[in-house]
Design a protein around this motif. Structure first.
Motif, PDB file in Angstrom:
ATOM      1  N   LEU A 177       0.834  -1.208   0.000  1.00 11.29           N
ATOM      2  CA  LEU A 177       0.000   0.000   0.000  1.00 11.29           C
ATOM      3  C   LEU A 177       0.866   1.254   0.000  1.00 11.29           C
ATOM      4  CD1 LEU A 177      -2.656   1.606   0.400  1.00 11.29           C
ATOM      5  CD2 LEU A 177      -2.360   1.237   2.863  1.00 11.29           C
ATOM      6  N   TYR A 178       1.832   1.326   0.904  1.00  8.96           N
ATOM      7  CA  TYR A 178       2.668   2.525   0.990  1.00  8.96           C
ATOM      8  C   TYR A 178       3.449   2.751  -0.297  1.00  8.96           C
ATOM      9  CZ  TYR A 178       1.697   2.416   6.031  1.00  8.96           C
ATOM     10  OH  TYR A 178       1.076   2.420   7.259  1.00  8.96           O
ATOM     11  N   ASN A 179       3.946   1.676  -0.893  1.00  9.84           N
ATOM     12  CA  ASN A 179       4.675   1.825  -2.162  1.00  9.84           C
ATOM     13  C   ASN A 179       3.774   2.387  -3.254  1.00  9.84           C
ATOM     14  OD1 ASN A 179       7.197   0.952  -1.267  1.00  9.84           O
ATOM     15  ND2 ASN A 179       6.763  -1.200  -1.689  1.00  9.84           N
ATOM     16  N   SER A 180       2.514   1.928  -3.288  1.00  8.77           N
ATOM     17  CA  SER A 180       1.568   2.431  -4.276  1.00  8.77           C
ATOM     18  C   SER A 180       1.256   3.904  -4.018  1.00  8.77           C
ATOM     19  CB  SER A 180       0.279   1.602  -4.231  1.00  8.77           C
ATOM     20  OG  SER A 180      -0.683   2.102  -5.138  1.00  8.77           O
ATOM     21  N   MET A 181       1.027   4.253  -2.761  1.00 11.04           N
ATOM     22  CA  MET A 181       0.751   5.647  -2.414  1.00 11.04           C
ATOM     23  C   MET A 181       1.913   6.558  -2.806  1.00 11.04           C
ATOM     24  SD  MET A 181      -0.989   5.411   1.379  1.00 11.04           S
ATOM     25  CE  MET A 181      -2.777   5.326   1.592  1.00 11.04           C
ATOM     26  N   LEU A 182       3.128   6.131  -2.497  1.00  8.05           N
ATOM     27  CA  LEU A 182       4.300   6.949  -2.793  1.00  8.05           C
ATOM     28  C   LEU A 182       4.502   7.107  -4.298  1.00  8.05           C
ATOM     29  CD1 LEU A 182       6.633   5.562  -0.003  1.00  8.05           C
ATOM     30  CD2 LEU A 182       5.812   7.918  -0.182  1.00  8.05           C
ATOM     31  N   THR A 183       4.191   6.073  -5.056  1.00 10.61           N
ATOM     32  CA  THR A 183       4.263   6.179  -6.519  1.00 10.61           C
ATOM     33  C   THR A 183       3.247   7.191  -7.033  1.00 10.61           C
ATOM     34  OG1 THR A 183       5.051   3.900  -6.772  1.00 10.61           O
ATOM     35  CG2 THR A 183       4.014   4.903  -8.682  1.00 10.61           C
ATOM     36  N   ASP A 184       2.032   7.141  -6.505  1.00 11.88           N
ATOM     37  CA  ASP A 184       1.006   8.101  -6.930  1.00 11.88           C
ATOM     38  C   ASP A 184       1.370   9.528  -6.510  1.00 11.88           C
ATOM     39  OD1 ASP A 184      -0.672   6.314  -8.259  1.00 11.88           O
ATOM     40  OD2 ASP A 184      -1.747   5.772  -6.438  1.00 11.88           O
ATOM     41  N   ILE A 185       1.963   9.670  -5.334  1.00 13.20           N
ATOM     42  CA  ILE A 185       2.433  10.988  -4.905  1.00 13.20           C
ATOM     43  C   ILE A 185       3.502  11.503  -5.867  1.00 13.20           C
ATOM     44  CG2 ILE A 185       3.786  12.160  -3.098  1.00 13.20           C
ATOM     45  CD1 ILE A 185       2.172  10.467  -1.051  1.00 13.20           C
ATOM     46  N   GLU A 186       4.416  10.638  -6.232  1.00 11.97           N
ATOM     47  CA  GLU A 186       5.487  11.014  -7.165  1.00 11.97           C
ATOM     48  C   GLU A 186       4.930  11.502  -8.494  1.00 11.97           C
ATOM     49  OE1 GLU A 186       9.088  11.647  -9.015  1.00 11.97           O
ATOM     50  OE2 GLU A 186       8.735  11.244  -6.886  1.00 11.97           O
ATOM     51  N   ASN A 187       3.800  10.952  -8.913  1.00 14.65           N
ATOM     52  CA  ASN A 187       3.221  11.299 -10.220  1.00 14.65           C
ATOM     53  C   ASN A 187       2.181  12.418 -10.149  1.00 14.65           C
ATOM     54  OD1 ASN A 187       4.761   9.345 -11.581  1.00 14.65           O
ATOM     55  ND2 ASN A 187       3.275   7.724 -11.071  1.00 14.65           N
ATOM     56  N   ALA A 188       1.931  12.955  -8.951  1.00 14.90           N
ATOM     57  CA  ALA A 188       0.924  14.004  -8.795  1.00 14.90           C
ATOM     58  C   ALA A 188       1.316  15.255  -9.580  1.00 14.90           C
ATOM     59  CB  ALA A 188       0.743  14.338  -7.320  1.00 14.90           C
ATOM     60  N   LYS A 189       0.296  15.922 -10.120  1.00 13.70           N
ATOM     61  CA  LYS A 189       0.518  17.126 -10.924  1.00 13.70           C
ATOM     62  C   LYS A 189      -0.088  18.382 -10.291  1.00 13.70           C
ATOM     63  CE  LYS A 189       2.459  15.052 -14.510  1.00 13.70           C
ATOM     64  NZ  LYS A 189       2.592  13.699 -13.902  1.00 13.70           N
ATOM     65  N   LYS A 190      -1.248  18.236  -9.625  1.00 19.80           N
ATOM     66  CA  LYS A 190      -1.969  19.415  -9.127  1.00 19.80           C
ATOM     67  C   LYS A 190      -2.024  19.474  -7.599  1.00 19.80           C
ATOM     68  CE  LYS A 190      -5.680  18.373 -11.432  1.00 19.80           C
ATOM     69  NZ  LYS A 190      -7.074  18.395 -11.942  1.00 19.80           N
ATOM     70  N   TYR A 191      -2.525  18.429  -6.971  1.00 22.75           N
ATOM     71  CA  TYR A 191      -2.674  18.481  -5.518  1.00 22.75           C
ATOM     72  C   TYR A 191      -2.534  17.102  -4.896  1.00 22.75           C
ATOM     73  CZ  TYR A 191      -7.499  16.632  -5.701  1.00 22.75           C
ATOM     74  OH  TYR A 191      -8.607  15.839  -5.893  1.00 22.75           O
ATOM     75  N   ILE A 192      -2.205  17.107  -3.605  1.00 19.87           N
ATOM     76  CA  ILE A 192      -2.173  15.900  -2.773  1.00 19.87           C
ATOM     77  C   ILE A 192      -2.800  16.282  -1.432  1.00 19.87           C
ATOM     78  CG2 ILE A 192      -0.758  14.139  -1.649  1.00 19.87           C
ATOM     79  CD1 ILE A 192       1.473  14.947  -3.738  1.00 19.87           C
ATOM     80  N   TYR A 193      -3.907  15.622  -1.094  1.00 19.96           N
ATOM     81  CA  TYR A 193      -4.584  15.861   0.184  1.00 19.96           C
ATOM     82  C   TYR A 193      -4.554  14.567   0.993  1.00 19.96           C
ATOM     83  CZ  TYR A 193      -6.524  19.873  -2.385  1.00 19.96           C
ATOM     84  OH  TYR A 193      -6.687  21.012  -3.142  1.00 19.96           O
ATOM     85  N   LEU A 194      -4.042  14.650   2.210  1.00 20.49           N
ATOM     86  CA  LEU A 194      -3.917  13.484   3.075  1.00 20.49           C
ATOM     87  C   LEU A 194      -4.655  13.739   4.382  1.00 20.49           C
ATOM     88  CD1 LEU A 194      -2.592  10.731   3.894  1.00 20.49           C
ATOM     89  CD2 LEU A 194      -0.627  12.074   4.705  1.00 20.49           C
TER      90      LEU A 194
END
Length: 357
Positions: free
Chosen positions: A17-34
């Motif tokens: 799960l964490y690896n998937s989240m970190l990959t998606d964070i790496e690819n974010a373009k506009k925003y990240i809300y946690l």
């Protein structure tokens, strides 16, 4: 995985799960809300902070809402992020006063990661290393379900330091493309999850499966579970043999015998802590989210769940449950009846304080 209208993945293993989240964070373009209950001052917490800092430097909007009771970090932990313009909020800082046990007990227990109006994570896992070996359940969805979930995030953010707010507005049900988002805030009267779950269990025709780390249900839900078992519905409760909260394990024991006598099967997950929070009805409808099946979650916490009937998601949740059952042992009623009298006394003494655990 694509299924009907939903593109999704399920994660039971925190590392994946964490690896998937970190990959998606790496690819974010506009925003990240946690939004999270626990944020650890540990290897995972640092890993996420570093990934978010990198994205902030690239101009991505960062907002983090974490519970002040559950988090083991402070603003200083995020000092570089804050300098880069990130918004870091701690939900309801502890205030010591005459109402400490009631007001301070009302925590933000939700777990969401939302990225670019496209990617959503909702489920049981916090951002912390201590749960590496736990069995969790979080769903990753690709699609515009992120938009209504973003609305809930901003509503939570808007009350992070408020004692009074519009509870009806903040618990209004949200329907979106076949999904239903259920929310709770601390309330004696509203309790949307309890009402929804009670109705779903009442309407169940063949099977009810509940997987939860902490099982201390209110009397109204114990009643409908027992009634379902008596009318021939196969009712199964899956909970850890030893959770990370020993007092909960003690208190739940008081209710298990009566449920067992009403044909409710109880399974104890043995290998490690089971932290997944999921319900499956008639192999057709699921609920997945942050809510524990206990008095505290239903009554005192800010919770969120996703309910739906997507066949692909149902199939994968069923596989997760079947895998859990492979490592379970059945509740032993005869052994339960012979439990020490000291334990029975402690159950009787502490049950009135069940909302504290």
């Amino acid at each position: 995985m694509n299924s009907g209208s939903a593109s999704f993945q399920l994660f039971s293993d925190p590392l994946r799960l964490y690896n998937s989240m970190l990959t998606d964070i790496e690819n974010a373009k506009k925003y990240i809300y946690l939004e999270t209950y626990k944020y650890g001052n540990d290897a995972i917490g640092i890993k996420f902070k570093d990934a978010l800092t990198k994205k902030a430097k690239q101009g991505v909007e960062i907002k983090i809402l974490m519970d002040s009771w559950g988090a083991s970090v402070s603003h200083s932990f995020f000092s570089e992020l804050i300098k880069l313009g990130a918004e870091i909020k701690f939900f309801k800082k502890i205030r010591w006063s005459w109402y400490s046990l009631t007001k301070n007990h009302r925590r933000d227990h939700r777990k969401l990661l939302l990225i670019d109006d496209e990617i959503s994570y909702i489920g049981s896992a916090n951002i912390a290393s201590h749960s590496f070996n736990w069995r969790e359940l979080t769903i990753r969805l690709v699609g515009d379900i992120a938009i209504p979930l973003k609305k809930t995030f901003f509503q939570s953010l808007s009350i992070f330091d408020k004692l009074f707010y519009d509870k009806i507005k903040l618990t209004r049900g949200i329907r979106h493309n076949g999904f239903e988002i259920i929310r709770d805030v601390p309330s004696e009267l509203l309790q949307r999850h309890k009402i929804k779950f009670r109705d779903l269990i009442k309407k169940a025709k063949s099977e009810v499966i509940i997987e939860t780390p902490y099982f201390i249900p209110p009397s109204s839900l114990r009643k409908v579970l027992a009634e379902a078992g008596k009318r021939g519905v196969k009712v199964s409760i899956i909970t850890p043999k030893r959770s990370d909260v020993g007092m909960v394990d003690l208190l739940r024991s008081r209710f298990l015998g009566e449920l067992y006598k009403n044909n409710v099967q109880i399974y104890f997950y043995v290998p490690q802590n089971l932290h997944a929070k999921v319900m499956l009805i008639d192999n057709k409808l699921f609920s997945i989210g942050s809510l524990n099946f206990d008095y505290r979650s239903f009554r005192f916490q800010h919770e969120i769940s996703l309910i739906g009937k997507d066949p692909g998601i149902v199939k994968k949740i069923r596989e997760h449950i079947d895998e859990s059952l492979e490592d379970c042992e059945l509740f032993n009623y005869d052994y339960w009846k012979k439990r020490p009298w000291v334990q029975k006394v402690f159950e009787w003494i502490f049950v009135p304080f069940r909302y504290l655990f």
